[in-house]
Design a protein around this motif. Structure first.
Motif: not given
Length: 706
Positions: A297-314, A645-655
């Motif tokens: 499984s996995g997830a991704a979130v993109v927020l506007e840093a100055r407002t907290g608005r959700v630009v994308a969420m998967a 989840s269960q994907g290996g190292t951080g940069s290796g799996s999602t970088g």
């Protein structure tokens, strides 16, 4: 004697005549009263009995992205309905044959179809299946049927008496740029009997027995705005209940449009990048476990840093939101809840809870700097750190000598932070019975909002967990009987040595918050868990100078005529009490993670001088599973977080996916920044809303000014 009998007969006749006359006078008087004196009242009652209201469902409001692109719309669909008034006039055998014939056409069993025809609350009604609407309204038994099925019913009325085929609006998903967005949008289902009773008691005219209501996502959160107001078609019926004609119509009011902060172009890239990385990691071999990564499984979130608005969420795995349209089958529903299928209905972005691994370390750095440590503090980054009889290892047993906080973040040194956690435990918390012992690192995690819901405007968010002393004590109290019973039993082949040993230790002192717990907490391991959304919000606070925003998806509600009814402003939920000099110090360290640290190998050639990406990688270890990979990153505009989840190292799996998302947000082409190529015009979405024209079309808002 004869004369006397004759007189008696005449007397009886007179009496009978008088009685008959009295009856006629009484009847005449009553008729006069009904027809003349109170005639108007009875005429009104008779007219009311011969006219019935049939609900006309409103068109549900649109859901659009920040540029006005429809994410959820409506489309006409064929609906097969049965008029029970006609059905009840048929002989028993005729009725059975008609129900059987319709069941074949709509691909249902006759038994299932009969259950749909029972009015809720009546004998034999089945919750979730029975009919909540008016008894004078045809009962929908199949929605979104193929056109040829509807035409078959329309063209053969003699074979389908009382069966109607008509078009109604159902939810449609235009999928701009191929987006899925199922967990954000949510779905609809028919109103329940209890909900209908509550609506009637509250005189809520926006709901009726045939309504569909939001069950998840923004469809649920903003249901009252989206649902609209039903209309009514008044029909004349005869004494047998059969409809004889229309007697007037009250038009339905369409629902309002919900404008969101989601950008479909960015969302598309986020979804595809996440799915591609999961698929790729499943082809990669894990040297630790001797098999390919499960990448379950996995997830991704993109927020506007100055407002907290959700630009994308998967979230992955996901599902087709259209599966709910027309009614979901039990097989489809079982799959959505199936663990074997990965529980697709669960949003990993806001409901999935995972150990954060080394993405936790910036917040531990803030806690340490606020409680006695200095930016020039130097500690050993050794290959291991011994606590009691256990050696806690650095990743791949690497060692860097004496280093400071910045370098420790750059190379993600575990043993550096083990020492911090152990030091605080020795100073404040070595008494394992003291539940209220001071713990600067736990306090800092709470300051950044971990352990509590972010307050996003999507129902069902998980709170995460800070595994502090109180949590460990509560967990012990709830589980001690189970583990003590397990420890008392002879070990079997089904119980591993680890589980048996753990049960014995837990039974004796599972309540104790020991040094091992403290050092694990300092690197985001152990029983502490976070959601990707929580982590994204905390990194936004690092970006914007310390403000914790309540993440929001909705920006505004707009009426069908284009009038802005409500603007949904960003909501500040807290302030991080970290001095600016420390935030700046952490910011600089995370910038080096991208340039020369654990994320640098994935950002080679990326124009970091123009797009200043700060990042932190993390690989969280979970007993019995493979590592969970994280990357949390930000600029002054956005926060991008991804985990597998269960994907290996951080940069290796999602970088690679993280890089792709940043290229999309800023229009990076190779080593150049091309602002015109940015997914969102002006890079950051403007404060203005899309423009709603009189003809129903929607235009993008004015470009943002940077």
């Amino acid at each position: 004697m004869a004369a006397t009998g004759s007189q008696r007969s005449r007397l009886r006749l007179v009496v009978v005549q008088a009685l008959a006359f009295s009856l006629f006078v009484t009847l005449f008087a009553r008729l006069y009263y009904i027809q003349v004196v109170d005639g108007e009242g009875y005429q009104a009652m008779a007219a009311d009995q011969s006219v019935r209201d049939i609900v006309v469902q409103p068109q549900r409001g649109l859901i659009v992205d920040d540029q006005g692109r429809p994410l959820v719309a409506n489309r006409p669909a064929w609906v097969i309905s049965i008029d029970r008034n006609v059905l009840d006039k048929l002989r028993e055998r005729q009725r059975e044959e008609l129900v059987r014939r319709v069941s074949v056409v709509v691909n249902q069993t006759p038994e299932a179809l009969e259950k749909r025809l029972v009015t809720c609350g009546h004998e034999g009604s089945l919750r979730g299946t029975c009919w909540n609407g008016s008894p004078y309204q045809p009962v929908p038994v199949a929605r979104d049927v193929p056109k040829d099925v509807a035409l078959r019913v329309l063209e053969q009325p003699e074979d389908y008496p009382g069966v109607l085929a008509e078009q109604q609006d159902v939810r449609a998903y235009p999928r701009p740029f191929g987006v899925n967005l199922a967990h954000v949008l949510g779905y609809l289902s028919p109103i329940t009997e209890e909900e209908y009773d509550v609506a009637k008691a509250a005189d809520d005219r926006s709901l009726n027995g045939a309504s569909s209501v939001g069950r998840a996502g923004v469809e649920k959160q903003y249901d009252q705005w989206l649902r609209g107001l039903p209309g009514y078609r008044r029909v004349a019926v005869d004494s047998m209940g059969r409809v004889r004609g229309d007697d007037g119509t009250v038009e339905a009011t369409p629902g309002d449009t919900l404008v969101t902060s989601i950008d479909a172009k960015v969302q598309s890239v986020v979804e595809k990048s996440l799915a591609e990385r999961i698929a790729f990691q499943r082809t990669q071999f894990d040297d630790v476990t001797g098999r390919n990564y499960a990448a379950d499984s996995g997830a991704a979130v993109v927020l506007e840093a100055r407002t907290g608005r959700v630009v994308a969420m998967a979230s992955q795995p996901t599902y087709d939101p259209g599966v709910w349209v027309g009614g979901i089958s039990s097989t489809q529903l079982d799959r959505l809840y199936s663990e074997k299928a990965g529980t697709p209905l669960l949003s990993r972005a806001m409901q999935g809870q995972f150990a954060p691994g080394s993405t936790w370390k910036p917040f531990m750095t803030a806690g340490a700097l606020k409680n006695g440590y200095r930016t020039d503090t130097s500690l050993p980054c050794s290959s291991g750190f011994q606590v009691g009889n256990r050696v806690f290892k650095n990743y791949e047993s690497g060692a860097y000598g004496n280093i400071g906080f910045a370098k420790a973040l750059e190379v993600s040194c575990n043993t550096f932070f083990y020492r911090i956690g152990h030091d605080f435990w020795q100073r404040f918390g070595s008494d394992v019975d003291d539940v209220d012992a001071k713990d600067p690192l736990v306090e800092e995690a709470q300051t950044f909002g971990f352990g509590s819901r972010t307050g996003i405007d999507i129902p069902g968010e998980a709170p995460g967990r800070i595994a502090d002393r109180q949590w460990k004590r509560d967990y012990y109290e709830s589980m001690k009987d189970y583990y003590c019973e397990l420890a008392d039993k002879p070990q079997t082949k089904d119980t591993s040595d680890f589980v048996y040993k753990f049960a014995r230790e837990f039974c004796i002192e599972g309540y104790a918050y020991r040094a091992g717990d403290a050092v694990n907490f300092a690197i985001g391991q152990g029983d502490t868990i976070v959601t990707p959304l929580q982590l994204a919000r905390a990194y936004a606070a690092l970006s914007n100078g310390g403000t914790l925003w309540q993440p929001t998806v909705a920006k505004a509600v707009v009426s069908p005529s284009g009038e802005v009814l409500r603007r949904i402003a960003p909501t500040k939920s807290g302030t991080v009490d970290v001095p600016k000099k420390y935030l700046d110090y952490i910011d600089g360290a995370l910038a080096n993670v991208s340039r020369v640290g654990t994320m640098a190998w994935k950002l080679g050639g990326f124009p970091l001088d123009e797009v200043k990406v700060r990042a932190k990688t993390g690989s969280a270890e979970v007993y019995g599973k493979q590592s969970t990979g994280w990357v949390a990153s930000y600029t002054e505009d956005y926060v991008v977080v991804m985990m597998i989840s269960q994907g290996g190292t951080g940069s290796g799996s999602t970088g690679d996916a993280i890089r792709k998302i940043w290229e999309t947000l800023y229009g990076v082409k190779g080593e150049r920044v091309v602002p015109a190529a940015a997914a969102i015009p002006g890079v950051v979405a403007p404060r203005t809303l899309p423009t709603f024209l009189d003809d129903g079309s929607i235009l993008p808002p004015a470009e943002a000014k940077r």
